[in-house]
Design an enzyme around this catalytic site. Sequence first.
Site, PDB file in Angstrom:
ATOM      1  N   TYR A 173      29.127  31.250  13.917  1.00 13.93           N
ATOM      2  CA  TYR A 173      27.810  31.392  14.525  1.00 13.93           C
ATOM      3  C   TYR A 173      26.897  30.377  13.837  1.00 13.93           C
ATOM      4  O   TYR A 173      26.399  30.608  12.735  1.00 13.93           O
ATOM      5  CB  TYR A 173      27.292  32.823  14.345  1.00 13.93           C
ATOM      6  N   ASP A 212      29.579  30.424  18.834  1.00 15.06           N
ATOM      7  CA  ASP A 212      28.280  29.956  19.308  1.00 15.06           C
ATOM      8  C   ASP A 212      27.876  28.758  18.459  1.00 15.06           C
ATOM      9  O   ASP A 212      27.464  28.909  17.306  1.00 15.06           O
ATOM     10  CB  ASP A 212      27.260  31.091  19.184  1.00 15.06           C
TER      11      ASP A 212
END
Length: 322
Positions: A173, A212
């Site tokens: 992330y 992400d």
Amino acid sequence: MSDHEEAAPNKRRRRASPASSSSRSKSRRYQTTSDSYSESETSDSSQDEPLAKIKHYDPANVEFNIVSWNVAGLRACANKGGLDNLLELKPDMICLQEVKCTPEQLPAQVLAIKEKGYKLYQTESPVKGHAGCVVLTKITPFQVTTTFEDDEVIFNGRVIHVEFYKFHVLCVYVQNSGRKLVTLGKRMEFDKIFSKYVKALDRAKPVIIAGDMNVAHMEIDLTNPKKNANNAGFTPEERDGMTALLKTGFIDSYRHLYPSLREKYTFWSYFSNSRARNIGWRLDYFIISKRFIIYMLDSLILPEYKGSDHCPIMLKMQIVPC
């Protein structure tokens, strides 16, 4: 994509024996003992050989499926029913980002998935209620790293490194640059250290980056490129960082297979009914070592799965991880 959080060397990281998801250990490197191969076996040059020559190759079971999803709060996603049908995808590995919870706060739906034969690993952000990642895997890894030291301390709460016999998987992330780009400098520092880290891993065996990345790489990857030219997720610095990473021997799996497919996004703001209107960004990726292309079956975006402002993505590989 969230803009409210702040957040080589294996020898510098701490090791521990396997731990269940319910226990919290000071050290979060899990060393499995079910495989007896030596270090020399994990770093040999056989990583590019045909499937039939791979150790433990089973022609009846060679598909390896990974699902990755920024859940934007694991408990909230579960309460919305987001996890209810995830196993219909038959994932061998699930990588979840921005979980925003401690091991004690994991929702029942996640524990139910674990009971289906998955091992669970988690990393927590130093800032409570922010970031955090969870990995569930059916295949026992050789080693898992969830806590980093020295230069890589910036990964804490944002990266889980899962090492299998034939390759590495990084659930990630990436740091968001924030409103008015207040954390752009921190983001670029993350990119620099992360790129160095994955390139070092790639020298030994292939890498799959799942997560992400908090950047729309090309204009085709968001609805309004001109309007967002200087906004977080589409600055020249962030886009150049992705370009630099790909130039070091990696590919964007989705764009490799679908180079001109438009209006395919993984994130939609909650404002202005953006998801229904498909005004979005492609921020979530599977980035893989170029030499792994021959094993790639498909790279998918799954907008039908709800529960977050992101949707899951899925990578289908024809490879045996161990």
